[in-house]
Each structure stands twice: as C-alpha cells, then as structure tokens.
Design a protein around this motif. Structure first.
Motif, PDB file in Angstrom:
ATOM      1  N   LYS A   1       0.826  -1.207   0.000  1.00 44.02           N
ATOM      2  CA  LYS A   1       0.000   0.000   0.000  1.00 44.02           C
ATOM      3  C   LYS A   1       0.861   1.258   0.000  1.00 44.02           C
ATOM      4  O   LYS A   1       0.590   2.219  -0.742  1.00 44.02           O
ATOM      5  CB  LYS A   1      -0.920   0.004   1.227  1.00 44.02           C
ATOM      6  N   SER A   2       1.901   1.254   0.822  1.00 40.31           N
ATOM      7  CA  SER A   2       2.771   2.431   0.888  1.00 40.31           C
ATOM      8  C   SER A   2       3.533   2.631  -0.420  1.00 40.31           C
ATOM      9  O   SER A   2       3.697   3.759  -0.889  1.00 40.31           O
ATOM     10  CB  SER A   2       3.763   2.285   2.051  1.00 40.31           C
ATOM     11  N   GLU A   3       3.989   1.532  -1.005  1.00 42.04           N
ATOM     12  CA  GLU A   3       4.703   1.622  -2.277  1.00 42.04           C
ATOM     13  C   GLU A   3       3.791   2.204  -3.354  1.00 42.04           C
ATOM     14  O   GLU A   3       4.213   3.057  -4.155  1.00 42.04           O
ATOM     15  CB  GLU A   3       5.199   0.238  -2.688  1.00 42.04           C
ATOM     16  N   HIS A   4       2.550   1.756  -3.374  1.00 41.54           N
ATOM     17  CA  HIS A   4       1.584   2.299  -4.328  1.00 41.54           C
ATOM     18  C   HIS A   4       1.349   3.786  -4.077  1.00 41.54           C
ATOM     19  O   HIS A   4       1.277   4.587  -5.028  1.00 41.54           O
ATOM     20  CB  HIS A   4       0.266   1.528  -4.218  1.00 41.54           C
ATOM     21  N   ALA A   5       1.233   4.162  -2.805  1.00 36.76           N
ATOM     22  CA  ALA A   5       1.017   5.571  -2.468  1.00 36.76           C
ATOM     23  C   ALA A   5       2.212   6.425  -2.882  1.00 36.76           C
ATOM     24  O   ALA A   5       2.044   7.553  -3.362  1.00 36.76           O
ATOM     25  CB  ALA A   5       0.756   5.716  -0.974  1.00 36.76           C
ATOM     26  N   LEU A   6       3.435   5.899  -2.715  1.00 38.40           N
ATOM     27  CA  LEU A   6       4.627   6.653  -3.108  1.00 38.40           C
ATOM     28  C   LEU A   6       4.633   6.905  -4.613  1.00 38.40           C
ATOM     29  O   LEU A   6       4.962   8.005  -5.070  1.00 38.40           O
ATOM     30  CB  LEU A   6       5.890   5.895  -2.704  1.00 38.40           C
ATOM     31  N   LEU A   7       4.284   5.888  -5.385  1.00 38.62           N
ATOM     32  CA  LEU A   7       4.251   6.053  -6.835  1.00 38.62           C
ATOM     33  C   LEU A   7       3.137   7.017  -7.244  1.00 38.62           C
ATOM     34  O   LEU A   7       3.305   7.816  -8.175  1.00 38.62           O
ATOM     35  CB  LEU A   7       4.050   4.702  -7.509  1.00 38.62           C
ATOM     36  N   MET A   8       2.013   6.954  -6.545  1.00 38.09           N
ATOM     37  CA  MET A   8       0.910   7.848  -6.883  1.00 38.09           C
ATOM     38  C   MET A   8       1.253   9.307  -6.619  1.00 38.09           C
ATOM     39  O   MET A   8       0.738  10.205  -7.301  1.00 38.09           O
ATOM     40  CB  MET A   8      -0.347   7.451  -6.107  1.00 38.09           C
ATOM     41  N   THR A   9       2.119   9.572  -5.626  1.00 36.66           N
ATOM     42  CA  THR A   9       2.533  10.963  -5.402  1.00 36.66           C
ATOM     43  C   THR A   9       3.274  11.499  -6.626  1.00 36.66           C
ATOM     44  O   THR A   9       3.074  12.649  -7.033  1.00 36.66           O
ATOM     45  CB  THR A   9       3.440  11.069  -4.163  1.00 36.66           C
ATOM     46  N   ALA A  10       4.131  10.662  -7.228  1.00 34.36           N
ATOM     47  CA  ALA A  10       4.846  11.087  -8.437  1.00 34.36           C
ATOM     48  C   ALA A  10       3.884  11.258  -9.606  1.00 34.36           C
ATOM     49  O   ALA A  10       3.943  12.253 -10.336  1.00 34.36           O
ATOM     50  CB  ALA A  10       5.934  10.080  -8.779  1.00 34.36           C
ATOM     51  N   PHE A  11       2.979  10.297  -9.784  1.00 37.32           N
ATOM     52  CA  PHE A  11       2.044  10.374 -10.900  1.00 37.32           C
ATOM     53  C   PHE A  11       1.095  11.565 -10.744  1.00 37.32           C
ATOM     54  O   PHE A  11       0.734  12.221 -11.730  1.00 37.32           O
ATOM     55  CB  PHE A  11       1.240   9.076 -11.012  1.00 37.32           C
ATOM     56  N   THR A  12       0.678  11.842  -9.508  1.00 33.40           N
ATOM     57  CA  THR A  12      -0.209  12.975  -9.265  1.00 33.40           C
ATOM     58  C   THR A  12       0.486  14.291  -9.587  1.00 33.40           C
ATOM     59  O   THR A  12      -0.112  15.193 -10.192  1.00 33.40           O
ATOM     60  CB  THR A  12      -0.683  12.972  -7.807  1.00 33.40           C
ATOM     61  N   ALA A  13       1.755  14.412  -9.191  1.00 33.15           N
ATOM     62  CA  ALA A  13       2.502  15.629  -9.505  1.00 33.15           C
ATOM     63  C   ALA A  13       2.638  15.810 -11.019  1.00 33.15           C
ATOM     64  O   ALA A  13       2.492  16.927 -11.537  1.00 33.15           O
ATOM     65  CB  ALA A  13       3.881  15.579  -8.852  1.00 33.15           C
ATOM     66  N   LEU A  14       2.894  14.725 -11.738  1.00 35.15           N
ATOM     67  CA  LEU A  14       2.993  14.811 -13.196  1.00 35.15           C
ATOM     68  C   LEU A  14       1.668  15.235 -13.815  1.00 35.15           C
ATOM     69  O   LEU A  14       1.635  16.081 -14.726  1.00 35.15           O
ATOM     70  CB  LEU A  14       3.429  13.465 -13.768  1.00 35.15           C
ATOM     71  N   THR A  15       0.574  14.665 -13.323  1.00 35.58           N
ATOM     72  CA  THR A  15      -0.741  15.001 -13.865  1.00 35.58           C
ATOM     73  C   THR A  15      -1.092  16.454 -13.592  1.00 35.58           C
ATOM     74  O   THR A  15      -1.665  17.147 -14.449  1.00 35.58           O
ATOM     75  CB  THR A  15      -1.810  14.071 -13.257  1.00 35.58           C
ATOM     76  N   LYS A  16      -0.749  16.933 -12.403  1.00 32.58           N
ATOM     77  CA  LYS A  16      -1.018  18.337 -12.071  1.00 32.58           C
ATOM     78  C   LYS A  16      -0.249  19.282 -12.986  1.00 32.58           C
ATOM     79  O   LYS A  16      -0.759  20.346 -13.368  1.00 32.58           O
ATOM     80  CB  LYS A  16      -0.636  18.613 -10.616  1.00 32.58           C
ATOM     81  N   CYS A  17       0.989  18.901 -13.335  1.00 30.65           N
ATOM     82  CA  CYS A  17       1.851  19.794 -14.118  1.00 30.65           C
ATOM     83  C   CYS A  17       1.566  19.739 -15.608  1.00 30.65           C
ATOM     84  O   CYS A  17       2.012  20.626 -16.348  1.00 30.65           O
ATOM     85  CB  CYS A  17       3.321  19.444 -13.876  1.00 30.65           C
ATOM     86  N   GLN A  18       0.844  18.750 -16.094  1.00 30.05           N
ATOM     87  CA  GLN A  18       0.638  18.595 -17.526  1.00 30.05           C
ATOM     88  C   GLN A  18      -0.020  19.817 -18.188  1.00 30.05           C
ATOM     89  O   GLN A  18       0.357  20.193 -19.308  1.00 30.05           O
ATOM     90  CB  GLN A  18      -0.185  17.331 -17.780  1.00 30.05           C
ATOM     91  N   PRO A  19      -1.008  20.491 -17.557  1.00 28.17           N
ATOM     92  CA  PRO A  19      -1.605  21.671 -18.214  1.00 28.17           C
ATOM     93  C   PRO A  19      -0.613  22.806 -18.467  1.00 28.17           C
ATOM     94  O   PRO A  19      -0.916  23.705 -19.259  1.00 28.17           O
ATOM     95  CB  PRO A  19      -2.694  22.105 -17.220  1.00 28.17           C
ATOM     96  N   LEU A  20       0.552  22.779 -17.812  1.00 30.24           N
ATOM     97  CA  LEU A  20       1.529  23.840 -18.058  1.00 30.24           C
ATOM     98  C   LEU A  20       1.994  23.860 -19.508  1.00 30.24           C
ATOM     99  O   LEU A  20       2.407  24.904 -20.018  1.00 30.24           O
ATOM    100  CB  LEU A  20       2.738  23.665 -17.128  1.00 30.24           C
ATOM    101  N   VAL A  21       1.920  22.712 -20.179  1.00 32.31           N
ATOM    102  CA  VAL A  21       2.326  22.659 -21.587  1.00 32.31           C
ATOM    103  C   VAL A  21       1.429  23.550 -22.433  1.00 32.31           C
ATOM    104  O   VAL A  21       1.896  24.257 -23.329  1.00 32.31           O
ATOM    105  CB  VAL A  21       2.290  21.203 -22.095  1.00 32.31           C
ATOM    106  N   THR A  22       0.117  23.546 -22.152  1.00 29.04           N
ATOM    107  CA  THR A  22      -0.806  24.382 -22.925  1.00 29.04           C
ATOM    108  C   THR A  22      -0.571  25.861 -22.654  1.00 29.04           C
ATOM    109  O   THR A  22      -0.828  26.698 -23.515  1.00 29.04           O
ATOM    110  CB  THR A  22      -2.258  24.017 -22.591  1.00 29.04           C
ATOM    111  N   MET A  23      -0.072  26.177 -21.461  1.00 27.74           N
ATOM    112  CA  MET A  23       0.204  27.575 -21.141  1.00 27.74           C
ATOM    113  C   MET A  23       1.386  28.100 -21.940  1.00 27.74           C
ATOM    114  O   MET A  23       1.447  29.274 -22.309  1.00 27.74           O
ATOM    115  CB  MET A  23       0.465  27.715 -19.638  1.00 27.74           C
ATOM    116  N   LEU A  24       2.346  27.229 -22.250  1.00 26.19           N
ATOM    117  CA  LEU A  24       3.516  27.648 -23.014  1.00 26.19           C
ATOM    118  C   LEU A  24       3.245  27.735 -24.500  1.00 26.19           C
ATOM    119  O   LEU A  24       4.015  28.361 -25.235  1.00 26.19           O
ATOM    120  CB  LEU A  24       4.667  26.665 -22.767  1.00 26.19           C
ATOM    121  N   GLY A  25       2.188  27.080 -24.961  1.00 25.64           N
ATOM    122  CA  GLY A  25       1.874  27.148 -26.378  1.00 25.64           C
ATOM    123  C   GLY A  25       2.808  26.289 -27.210  1.00 25.64           C
ATOM    124  O   GLY A  25       3.269  25.232 -26.778  1.00 25.64           O
TER     125      GLY A  25
END
Length: 358
Positions: A131-155
């Motif tokens: 469970k903890s290992e899954h949670a650790l990986l999800m923190t990385a995946f969540t950060a990546l998902t949050k940052c993805q809209p920044l690409v549209t901001m740069l055009g």
C-alpha cells in the motif's frame, strides 16, 4: 495602427514600447509574487494566463515581438514556480507516507512479539508495504498530472517547452532522491555520502521537505528497514522507469515537435536507489548481529565459569532466545525480500549421529 502602416513613429509613439515593457514587467512581477505566496492550483493558473493573453490581443497586434518575448519569459517563470510547488507537495507526501509505514511496521512487529502468529504478522506487513509503495508512486504520478496543463500555457514555443521538460526531469530526480535521503537519515547516515559517489548528484539541488527531520528521530525497526530495502529495489527495477514513461506520455506527445525532445530516466537516480537499498540491508545485518552478540555476551558474563560444569549441550539461552531471534530474522528476510529459501524447522536436529570415536 500607425506602426503597422509602416510610417515613421513620432516621438510619443516611440515611447510606447518602453512604456508597455515597463508596465508588463511590473504586472508580471506582481503576479509572480502572488503565485509564490498563494500557490494556486495549476489549472487555475493556466486559465488566468489564457485570460491575460486574450486581454492583450489588440496590444499584441501593435507590438508582436515585444509582447511575445515578455510573455514567454513570464510564463516560463510561472510554470517553473508552479512545478516546484507541485513536486514539493509530492515530496512532503512521500516522507509522510514513509513515517506512516514506520508506525505500522512497529505496531505489527510488536504484535508479533506479543505472541500472535509470526507469519500472519509478516503477511500484514507485506500488505502495508504494498500500500505504501503504491502511495509513493501515486505521489509522483499525481505531480505529473497536475503539471501537464503547463504545456498548454507555453503554447507551441519549442524552446520554452524544452526548458519545461528539463525542469520536469530535474524535479522527478529530486523527488526520488527524497526517498534515498529519508532512508539514510533514518539510520543516522549523512546523505552526502551517497551524493558524493556521483558528481551530477552532488551538484543537483535537493528537495528538503521539513518532514525529513522527523524521519531522523524514528526508532529503529528491522521490519521497516527491510521495507525500505524492498521499496528501494522496486524503485530501481521498475518504478523509476515507469514514472519517466508516464512523463513522456503526458508531456512529449502534447508538445509541438515533441519527436525532437527526450525524457529518459537518468542512471544516477537508479544508482542512488540501488545504493540506498544496499546501505539499508547492510545496516540491518549490523544491528541484527549486534543484537545476537549482546545475548551471547550476557550469557557468558552471567556465569561463573570456575564453578559450572563443562558444557555438554547448547545452553538454554541459545535454544530459547538466540535461536528464536535467528528464526525471526530469517522469517523477516524470507517474507519481506522474497527469499526463495524454505523455512527451517523449529526443532534442533540431533547431532549424535555425527559423533565418532575421537
């Protein structure tokens, strides 16, 4: 309009670019301060930047080069700040999850020592580690998902997207190094020992969530130490590569000219995870050996060897305490690290068949 018609600008019109530049720089500085202070969600930030761009369409038609240059510089700063905030939150969540896992390992280890089934306790430990290992990986995946809209901001600006991907790469590296640093702090080791093995690691700025101080004060738990070994090995073998694969899917494919960009996991991160696992298993062996040595020393010191009879069989302390500890260590290693060895029988084999006339 006069600038677009190609006529020579008047003195007042020649001051327009300077005036616009000063006002935009002032506005962007104020926005940057608010972003650093308030840390708005990235989707909200992207929406606000699109609104600002829409409001400057008429001005952009008069001064296209100036506005493009100023906006790209400002948006790059905003994106960098937002990405740092997202990965700082991920780093804090990672360390908090490790502290939570430590508490669960201590609880389950103590319940096993109190007389409950050892195998059932270790099985529960495996579930908590998963469970903890899954949670650790999800923190990385969540950060990546949050940052993805920044690409549209740069055009579609290729150089800005390339810079964003470089910062994304560095933030991912720093996030996984937080696990390594937390593990080393847990056993009282200076993380600089690991960083010094690679010049790139030594020069890379490290994330330092405040929760790291808490890790250094946690009590030693052999089960938790082996859990860190297991997680470190899984990071090395597949999790780090999976994180970079998700990053490529989210960022490279949505960038114009993305075929020219690369985003691959660096060997230094994999080596750091491997080195951390090796240091942890070495510390586990050291502490376990010291515990056994403590029992042996006490069993020798507590006897008056001038009066006791010559030993004819293993002492009670060996059969009741030391062998129990050895079997406990063996069970922990076999269950948590997936050692394929068969469990040894609890009873001692008779040795008289090996005796000879000598």
């Amino acid at each position: 309009q006069k600038l677009q018609e190609g006529r020579a600008p008047t003195e007042e019109e020649g001051l327009l670019p300077e005036f616009v530049s000063a006002r935009l720089v002032e506005m962007f500085e104020r926005l940057f301060g608010l972003i650093e202070q308030k840390r708005p969600p990235i989707r909200v930030l992207v929406s606000c930047m699109h609104s600002i761009r829409d409001a400057m369409i008429r001005l952009h038609s008069s001064l296209p080069e100036l506005l493009t240059q100023l906006c790209l510089a400002a948006v790059g700063r905003f994106a960098s700040s937002a990405m740092r905030s997202a990965f700082a939150d991920a780093a804090s969540s990672l360390v908090q999850e490790l502290c939570k896992l430590h508490g669960e390992c201590k609880r389950l280890q103590e319940s096993g020592n109190s007389g409950q089934s050892e195998n059932s306790g270790l099985n529960e430990v495996l579930e908590q580690i998963a469970k903890s290992e899954h949670a650790l990986l999800m923190t990385a995946f969540t950060a990546l998902t949050k940052c993805q809209p920044l690409v549209t901001m740069l055009g579609s600006d290729f150089s800005s997207c390339q810079q964003l991907l470089g910062e994304l790469h560095d933030n991912l590296v720093r996030l996984f190094l937080v696990f390594c640093e937390a593990s080393l702090r847990y056993i009282g080791r200076d993380p600089a020992e690991l960083w010094s093995l690679d010049p790139v690691l030594a020069g890379l700025p490290k994330a330092a969530p405040p929760e790291l101080e808490e890790v250094g004060g946690l009590d030693w738990s052999g089960v938790f130490g082996l859990a860190l070994v297991r997680i470190g090995r899984h990071l090395e073998m597949k999790a780090i590569g999976k994180a970079w694969s998700i990053a490529r899917e989210l960022f490279i494919e949505s960038v114009a000219g993305g075929a020219k960009l690369e985003l691959v996991p660096p060997n230094l991160t994999i080596r750091a995870a491997r080195g951390t696992a090796q240091v942890m298993i070495s510390h586990y062996v050291l502490v376990s050996g010291q515990r056994l040595a403590y029992f042996f020393r006490n069993s020798i010191q507590n006897k008056n060897w001038m009066t006791v009879r010559e030993p004819r069989a293993p002492s009670v302390i060996v059969e009741t305490v030391i062998l129990k500890e050895v079997h406990a260590f063996d069970a922990q290693l076999a269950n948590i690290l997936g050692d394929p060895r068969k469990s040894r029988p609890s009873e001692r084999r008779p040795l008289n068949r090996f005796k000879d006339s000598m």
